[in-house]
Design a protein around this motif. Structure first.
Motif, mmCIF file in Angstrom:
data_model
loop_
_atom_site.group_PDB
_atom_site.id
_atom_site.type_symbol
_atom_site.label_atom_id
_atom_site.label_comp_id
_atom_site.label_asym_id
_atom_site.label_seq_id
_atom_site.Cartn_x
_atom_site.Cartn_y
_atom_site.Cartn_z
ATOM 1 N N VAL A 105 23.548 -100.531 10.325
ATOM 2 C CA VAL A 105 23.650 -99.297 9.543
ATOM 3 C C VAL A 105 24.041 -99.609 8.101
ATOM 4 N N ASN A 109 21.711 -98.877 4.881
ATOM 5 C CA ASN A 109 22.224 -98.000 3.822
ATOM 6 C C ASN A 109 22.106 -98.645 2.443
ATOM 7 N N PHE A 120 19.875 -93.650 11.053
ATOM 8 C CA PHE A 120 21.066 -93.665 11.898
ATOM 9 C C PHE A 120 20.818 -92.866 13.174
ATOM 10 N N THR A 124 21.058 -94.548 16.843
ATOM 11 C CA THR A 124 22.100 -94.182 17.809
ATOM 12 C C THR A 124 21.564 -93.392 18.993
#
Length: 144
Positions: A105, A109, A120, A124
């Motif tokens: 992540v 980013n 994300f 997830t």
């Protein structure tokens, strides 16, 4: 149940990253690292899309450390289904770059801040039971 699994992943994650400088960093300072993922059978395409975006992020990064990380980071997928048809992925980082952040992540980013929420979510929501990061310390090298 999903909240409990994510909480356990956060605890395991925190144990591995206690000495990192970046919040939520995933650091493997034992020499190598391994991350086990259990992914829902219908979410492998989304998960692999995130993996490929991570590869792209590492390649386009202007940080020399990111290129070094990419050189020793491999992802494997089991050819046998796990419980409930889930799919097991294994990340092997050998050697691990000391003090480098391997949190997908965070890497995404850096390269794709405008897309991070969607990435994300895809990442997830693909989890069947979270991830297990393992810091590895060499014991025996059979090549020597």
């Amino acid at each position: 149940m999903r909240a409990m699994i994510m909480a356990l992943a956060v605890v395991a994650f925190a144990a591995v990253t206690a000495d990192a400088q970046t919040p939520n960093a995933r650091v493997f300072n034992g020499g190598a690292g391994l991350i086990l993922y259990t992914i829902k059978p219908g979410s492998t395409a989304d998960f692999e899309m995130v993996l490929n975006k991570t590869k792209e992020a590492l390649a386009k990064s202007e940080k020399p450390d990111r290129k070094q990380q990419a050189a020793s980071w491999r992802v494997y997928k089991s050819d046998q289904a796990a419980a409930n048809g889930n799919v097991t992925y294994v990340m092997i980082i050998d050697p691990a770059l000391k003090d480098a952040d391997y949190n997908i992540v965070n890497i995404l980013n850096e390269a794709f801040p405008a897309d991070i929420q969607a990435l994300f979510k895809a990442y997830t929501e693909a989890f069947a039971s979270g991830l297990i990061p393992i810091n590895l310390v060499p014991v025996v090298d059979y090549s020597k």
